[in-house]
Design a protein around this motif. Structure first.
Motif, PDB file in Angstrom:
ATOM      1  N   ASN A  24       1.952 -20.799 -36.771  1.00 33.85           N
ATOM      2  CA  ASN A  24       2.653 -22.073 -36.620  1.00 33.85           C
ATOM      3  C   ASN A  24       3.270 -22.191 -35.236  1.00 33.85           C
ATOM      4  O   ASN A  24       4.385 -22.682 -35.073  1.00 33.85           O
ATOM      5  CB  ASN A  24       3.730 -22.223 -37.696  1.00 33.85           C
ATOM      6  N   SER A  25       2.519 -21.761 -34.239  1.00 31.44           N
ATOM      7  CA  SER A  25       3.047 -21.781 -32.877  1.00 31.44           C
ATOM      8  C   SER A  25       3.317 -23.185 -32.376  1.00 31.44           C
ATOM      9  O   SER A  25       4.164 -23.382 -31.507  1.00 31.44           O
ATOM     10  CB  SER A  25       2.061 -21.081 -31.930  1.00 31.44           C
ATOM     11  N   HIS A  84      -0.277 -25.989 -26.690  1.00 31.82           N
ATOM     12  CA  HIS A  84      -1.305 -25.995 -27.717  1.00 31.82           C
ATOM     13  C   HIS A  84      -2.670 -25.787 -27.076  1.00 31.82           C
ATOM     14  O   HIS A  84      -2.772 -25.563 -25.866  1.00 31.82           O
ATOM     15  CB  HIS A  84      -1.272 -27.313 -28.508  1.00 31.82           C
ATOM     16  N   HIS A 137      -7.654 -13.487 -32.092  1.00 31.86           N
ATOM     17  CA  HIS A 137      -8.304 -14.678 -32.642  1.00 31.86           C
ATOM     18  C   HIS A 137      -9.776 -14.368 -32.891  1.00 31.86           C
ATOM     19  O   HIS A 137     -10.663 -14.822 -32.139  1.00 31.86           O
ATOM     20  CB  HIS A 137      -8.174 -15.861 -31.678  1.00 31.86           C
ATOM     21  N   SER A 169      -3.061 -24.433 -33.626  1.00 36.19           N
ATOM     22  CA  SER A 169      -2.092 -23.665 -34.369  1.00 36.19           C
ATOM     23  C   SER A 169      -1.132 -24.487 -35.208  1.00 36.19           C
ATOM     24  O   SER A 169      -0.216 -23.952 -35.793  1.00 36.19           O
ATOM     25  CB  SER A 169      -1.283 -22.804 -33.384  1.00 36.19           C
ATOM     26  N   THR A 170      -1.299 -25.801 -35.266  1.00 31.56           N
ATOM     27  CA  THR A 170      -0.395 -26.623 -36.062  1.00 31.56           C
ATOM     28  C   THR A 170      -0.676 -26.454 -37.537  1.00 31.56           C
ATOM     29  O   THR A 170      -1.794 -26.617 -37.976  1.00 31.56           O
ATOM     30  CB  THR A 170      -0.545 -28.107 -35.676  1.00 31.56           C
ATOM     31  N   GLY A 183      -2.011 -19.931 -29.280  1.00 27.15           N
ATOM     32  CA  GLY A 183      -0.712 -19.573 -29.841  1.00 27.15           C
ATOM     33  C   GLY A 183      -0.694 -18.197 -30.468  1.00 27.15           C
ATOM     34  O   GLY A 183      -1.696 -17.705 -30.994  1.00 27.15           O
ATOM     35  N   ASP A 236      -3.243 -16.126 -37.632  1.00 28.31           N
ATOM     36  CA  ASP A 236      -3.376 -16.473 -36.220  1.00 28.31           C
ATOM     37  C   ASP A 236      -3.289 -17.992 -36.091  1.00 28.31           C
ATOM     38  O   ASP A 236      -3.151 -18.709 -37.079  1.00 28.31           O
ATOM     39  CB  ASP A 236      -4.673 -15.926 -35.614  1.00 28.31           C
ATOM     40  N   SER A 237      -3.377 -18.462 -34.864  1.00 33.24           N
ATOM     41  CA  SER A 237      -3.138 -19.881 -34.615  1.00 33.24           C
ATOM     42  C   SER A 237      -4.339 -20.752 -34.914  1.00 33.24           C
ATOM     43  O   SER A 237      -4.270 -21.967 -34.755  1.00 33.24           O
ATOM     44  CB  SER A 237      -2.727 -20.083 -33.153  1.00 33.24           C
ATOM     45  N   ASN A 290      -2.386 -14.515 -25.867  1.00 37.97           N
ATOM     46  CA  ASN A 290      -1.092 -14.037 -26.343  1.00 37.97           C
ATOM     47  C   ASN A 290      -0.384 -13.170 -25.323  1.00 37.97           C
ATOM     48  O   ASN A 290       0.836 -13.262 -25.141  1.00 37.97           O
ATOM     49  CB  ASN A 290      -1.284 -13.248 -27.643  1.00 37.97           C
TER      50      ASN A 290
END
Length: 638
Positions: free
Chosen positions: A511-512, A361, A386, A624-625, A507, A226-227, A477
């Motif tokens: 990796n959103s 984000h 999440h 989510s980075t 996200g 998940d993000s 989502n």
């Protein structure tokens, strides 16, 4: 602040703090079992007894509030005698299972018994026996005789997971930890009970008898599910992942991980996992060498480019792919002359492309969710999408946060919800418009819709947001994947700006945000994921995805793939098209086994895009980075 003295050292702590908190601030270790910094105080193990001057008897450090001028001795003769007496009682019924116990080598009871236990037991009577409990496929409770009744598992369910799945029945020596009416433990974060158990009563069922803790090497990693990007420790033996446990990071996942983060490693070694590349020729799969496979891929892509042009090539990648993978995939596709690449597989509304700067984000540091006092969730199935963010929201609610929902189903969030708007997804835009109208009326500003009327439900949600000091509006989502996603963004952002709340997006993938940062989206003239499916390409590169499950329109996706000349699928298993297709393209599939050695440096991506939402929101880069991950980020192919 209150000043106390512990073992001759003075420290100032907040009024209401416990002696244990003051000792921790001084890095003075006080032995304990039931105490945990993220759980409520139980004080039932009594191992943390300390001597306090002017107190008639030793006192539990975890449950004794500090007072001005208090003098504490944690290692005096009186304190040690009390601690050794408690240890003797704990060991009376504890079996001598250390040689076969999975907890051996990392067991708190084992460690403290060395320092506080006797060399021989004075207990000659028969030890008690507690029968095993069936708690489900993940948690093993086969040796509950080891339990010392610290109740950490019980408190975790009540306070963190939000559902009491375990409890203590009986009294005294006959006390037992058990589930209700023989039910299993099904919480999405239940595996943390394994980490909390200070002895070997609750252990990991998939890891059972697999290895000893000192045989395992450890590598840091990041959750791909998940993000949130939960920090993990992957434990490896003989190049095989045997266990995954949390790496504590208060800014991200605290000290918890979800069950899918903990147990999904078993899929790495599934019986049908591919280890060599395969080509589908004449309807049959055939294993080939890597040189032949890569040559076939290059020839196929070059042929498609020569015959139909570079625009006939498209690439679709899963949003859980690493930043390295997405960057290199984009570099490959663009080197061929195409700009058809996208990782937003489940998104169906792309009307905001070209009009939105930056990457959607979270809009705030993850830890700030705990400190919110108002929260509006739109299209967010938190427990499923999440689970660790759900735990943070649950904690915020306990501190007084009022949560409002705009949702399609009345799911049980395992927390009190102040206001609910349970409407069909097609009515979400209208519901937000009503909330915006109510906000405009409360704030005395121009309404975004002339002549709009707000329902009582919308007014209640608007009033809740307007009365908060630390509010947030988050899109989940389902909202991101809605056919009206762009409109939902506009309305949600307007509501956030009008109420002074922070606005963010949860996200859909690990990796959103990273996908935007490394350019895994089409530039001007390129096709997005939806267009690549609706207007089939001659060649597809599918990265880390299963088209029949991971796309917004699986049927259309499978039809597009069936009509293609070539499909290249780097996946873990063979991907088949539905039966009955008259014409199936040659598929190339390949499998990978991760290696947890150090990763080589990877090329730097494009310069970071401007932050989104606008600067009125937090400047955090988002949950989510994964482009700055500390994980073993390179996959070696075998």
């Amino acid at each position: 602040m209150v000043e106390v003295e512990i073992d001759g050292r003075k420290v100032s702590v907040q009024e209401g703090s416990m002696v244990m908190d003051a000792a921790n601030k001084l890095d003075i270790y006080v032995p304990h079992f039931c105490y945990h910094k993220r759980l409520s105080i139980a004080a039932n193990c009594r191992m943390c007894l300390v001597e306090i001057e002017k107190a008639p008897k030793p006192m539990p450090a975890c449950a004794t509030p500090v007072t001005q001028g208090m003098i504490v001795h944690t290692a005096s003769e009186r304190a040690k005698q009390a601690q050794k007496g408690v240890m003797e009682f704990l060991l009376i019924n504890h079996p001598l299972d250390c040689p076969i116990c999975d907890q051996g080598g990392e067991c708190q009871l084992q460690d403290l018994a060395v320092g506080y236990g006797g060399s021989a037991s004075r207990f000659a009577e028969p030890k008690r026996v507690v029968f095993h409990k069936g708690l489900g496929p993940l948690i093993s409770a086969e040796e509950m005789t080891r339990c010392i009744h610290c109740t950490r598992c019980v408190r975790f369910g009540q306070e963190i997971a939000g559902i009491m799945e375990l409890g203590m029945a009986g009294r005294g020596e006959h006390s037992e930890i058990l589930s209700f009416v023989d039910k299993t433990v099904d919480s999405e974060i239940s595996g943390n009970m394994i980490d909390l158990c200070p002895v070997g009563a609750l252990t990991s069922k998939p890891f059972r008898y697999a290895a000893r803790t000192w045989e395992l090497s450890r590598r840091k990693s990041v959750s791909p599910h998940d993000s949130l990007g939960a920090n993990l420790i992957v434990q490896v033996k003989n190049q095989r992942v045997l266990r995954v446990v949390p790496l504590e990071n208060e800014a991200v996942n605290d000290c918890w991980i979800s069950d899918r983060d903990r147990f999904s490693y078993e899929g790495l070694y599934a019986a049908d996992r591919l280890l060599r590349p395969m080509l589908k020729q004449g309807g049959q799969w055939r294993e080939v060498d890597w040189s032949d496979a890569l040559a076939s891929v290059a020839n196929a892509l070059n042929n498609v480019k020569a015959q139909h042009g570079a625009d006939a090539i498209g690439a679709l990648a899963a949003p859980g792919s690493t930043a390295e993978e997405l960057f290199l995939l984009g570099r490959l596709v663009r080197a061929l002359g195409s700009d058809n690449i996208d990782f937003r597989l489940r998104q169906s509304d792309f009307s905001a492309d070209g009009r939105r700067a930056g990457a959607p984000h979270l809009g705030m540091p993850i830890a700030d969710i705990d400190r919110l006092d108002r929260l509006l969730l739109i299209g967010a199935f938190l427990r499923k999408d999440h689970p660790l963010l759900a735990a943070r929201v649950r904690h915020a609610v306990k501190r007084g946060c009022k949560v409002s929902l705009v949702q399609a189903t009345d799911d049980e969030l395992l927390m009190p919800v102040a206001h609910k708007a349970i409407v069909a997804p097609s009515a979400w835009v209208a519901e937000l418009a009503q909330i915006a109208t109510a906000v405009a009326q409360i704030k005395g500003i121009a309404a975004p819709v002339v002549g709009g009327e707000a329902s009582e439900r919308a007014r209640a949600i608007a009033d809740s947001l307007c009365t908060g000091q630390a509010a947030a509006v988050l899109l989940g989502n389902a909202a991101e994947q809605s056919p009206h996603a762009a409109q939902l963004h506009v309305w949600a952002q307007w509501i956030a700006q009008a109420t002074g709340a922070r606005f963010g997006v949860l996200g859909a993938g690990a990796n959103s945000v990273g996908g935007y940062l490394v350019g895994a989206v089409p530039d001007q003239g390129g096709m997005n994921a939806r267009v690549m499916v609706e207007q089939p390409r001659r060649a597809y590169l599918l990265w880390n995805m299963e088209p029949e499950f991971d796309t917004a329109n699986p049927a259309a996706t499978m039809n597009a793939l069936a009509a293609a000349d070539t499909v290249i699928v780097p996946v873990t298993g063979v991907t088949e098209l539905p039966a009955g297709r008259e014409r199936a393209p040659p598929f190339l599939t390949s499998g990978c086994i991760p290696d947890c050695s150090s990763s080589p440096p990877w090329p730097l991506p494009r310069p970071p895009v401007p932050s989104w939402p606008p600067p009125t929101s937090s400047s955090a880069t988002g949950a989510s980075t994964r482009s700055t991950r500390t994980a073993p980020s390179w996959t070696r192919w075998r």
